[in-house]
Design an enzyme around this catalytic site. Sequence first.
Site, PDB file in Angstrom:
ATOM      1  N   ASP A 140       1.999  -6.843   2.497  1.00  7.89           N
ATOM      2  CA  ASP A 140       0.820  -6.073   2.941  1.00  7.89           C
ATOM      3  C   ASP A 140       1.278  -4.835   3.723  1.00  7.89           C
ATOM      4  O   ASP A 140       0.645  -4.431   4.703  1.00  7.89           O
ATOM      5  CB  ASP A 140      -0.153  -6.922   3.768  1.00  7.89           C
TER       6      ASP A 140
ATOM      7  N   HIS B 291       0.866  -1.189   0.000  1.00  8.56           N
ATOM      8  CA  HIS B 291       0.000   0.000   0.000  1.00  8.56           C
ATOM      9  C   HIS B 291       0.901   1.237   0.000  1.00  8.56           C
ATOM     10  O   HIS B 291       1.608   1.483   0.977  1.00  8.56           O
ATOM     11  CB  HIS B 291      -0.920  -0.001   1.222  1.00  8.56           C
TER      12      HIS B 291
ATOM     13  N   HIS C  82       0.303   3.881   8.151  1.00  6.99           N
ATOM     14  CA  HIS C  82      -0.792   4.694   8.677  1.00  6.99           C
ATOM     15  C   HIS C  82      -0.225   5.892   9.431  1.00  6.99           C
ATOM     16  O   HIS C  82       0.765   5.758  10.163  1.00  6.99           O
ATOM     17  CB  HIS C  82      -1.671   3.887   9.636  1.00  6.99           C
TER      18      HIS C  82
ATOM     19  N   ASP D   6      -8.533  -5.294  -2.529  1.00  5.79           N
ATOM     20  CA  ASP D   6      -7.948  -5.512  -1.201  1.00  5.79           C
ATOM     21  C   ASP D   6      -8.331  -4.424  -0.196  1.00  5.79           C
ATOM     22  O   ASP D   6      -8.373  -3.243  -0.512  1.00  5.79           O
ATOM     23  CB  ASP D   6      -6.422  -5.592  -1.264  1.00  5.79           C
TER      24      ASP D   6
ATOM     25  N   HIS E 134      -2.740 -12.559   1.657  1.00  7.72           N
ATOM     26  CA  HIS E 134      -2.498 -12.730   3.102  1.00  7.72           C
ATOM     27  C   HIS E 134      -3.247 -13.893   3.771  1.00  7.72           C
ATOM     28  O   HIS E 134      -4.070 -13.682   4.657  1.00  7.72           O
ATOM     29  CB  HIS E 134      -2.757 -11.426   3.869  1.00  7.72           C
TER      30      HIS E 134
HETATM   31 ZN    ZN Z   1      -6.226  -7.287   2.555  1.00  9.47          ZN
END
Ligand code: ZN
Length: 428
Positions: free
Chosen positions: A302, A57, A306, A149, A229
């Site tokens: 993953d 991400h 944040h 996702d 995942h």
């Molecule tokens: Zn996910």
Amino acid sequence: MTTLIKGARVLGGGPADLLLEDGRVAAVGQGLGAPGADAVDADGLVALPGLVDLHTHLREPGREDAETVETGSRAAALGGYTAVHAMANTDPVADTAGVVEQVWRLGQQAGLVDVVPVGAVTVGLRGERLAELGAMADSAARVRVFSDDGHCVADPALMRRALEYVKAFDGVVAQHAEEPRLTAGAQMNEGDLSARLGLAGWPAAAEEAVIARDVLLAQHVGARLHVCHVSTAGSVEIIRWAKSRGVQVTAEVTPHHLLLTEACAESYDPVFKVNPPLRTDADVEALRAGLADGTIDAVATDHAPHAVEDKETEWAQARPGMLGLEQALSVVLETLVEPGLLDWAGIADRMSVRPAAIGRLTGHGRPLAPGEPANLLLLDPAARAPVEPAALASRSRNSPFAGRELPGRVVATFLWGTATVLDGKAVR
Ligand SMILES: [Zn+2]
């Protein structure tokens, strides 16, 4: 641009020199010479093909306070990656050719890894109607991996149509397997511990039920399915069964699910909140065994940065997700190589060769041999150091490995023959 790497142990073998020229490996052998080349002393270092992440991400566009394509690319390069798949749950969502091309261009500008955009399966990740899958596949970004996702494609008819659609251009649907009606309000793994802590549970069956459904759909359609995942022992069993029946299914596991368990939730420290949640010791053992025997194809981070206000709050309010790019290789060394479950070739296979094949990337996951792309990393396997969040290149600080001593240090990374990391530091 010519670089001569002296005395690297390719896949952990005996020392050899590697000559990198014009983006390719020009020669591999003993006592190579190249007047005028940049020399890199790799005495004692292991050379591996550059790592490929199927699940990153990068948060841009939309949440540049948490990460950007550039900062995430730098974190990736420092972790030994040369290609990362950027997930589609940005703002705006990457559900059109325009957005995936924007992310792809930002990756090219940063120039630290090859950023490969993932396209959304459904418009706005809303699970209602298919996004422009063909237009994204035909775009400059050449999207082959599609995923909602963060959300599950929960509607079985829509999932079937997505599988049928991507089959036409050899794409793959990467499913976040979570039956939403079984996980409403869920905060952690469902079991005795969630009951004791008073946190709503996320049952293993919510993941396993979707994987079971989707492998049957993939078989029926004859299309490729990838499971994001994987977190439970039961999921590994279902994938093993599906592969034995010839279903075109691949799967990934994250570093945190290989190392950490639900016991971390006892601290109520939201850095350990993640979706799917950390599971039990028995699940961790099954995931390691599944990765070792190839049932699980790949390690995928993953990596989920944040901002502080979204993470350093009460457990129930905190966003799920953890950083992973800079420590993934070290976690795999700790959990699989040191216990003897995987060797160096196994690492190259699960972290580079297979993820590149799943994403249909031709320039990555290749052997370190003459004529091949010069995408590689040099690792000091003897180094050990505690993880310091303040020293991370990511713009965020939510590392679940903070303070933990882990083995291995990426000393150098080369992207198409150009160093992105040297002496353990990003070149730019
Ligand atoms: Zn996910």
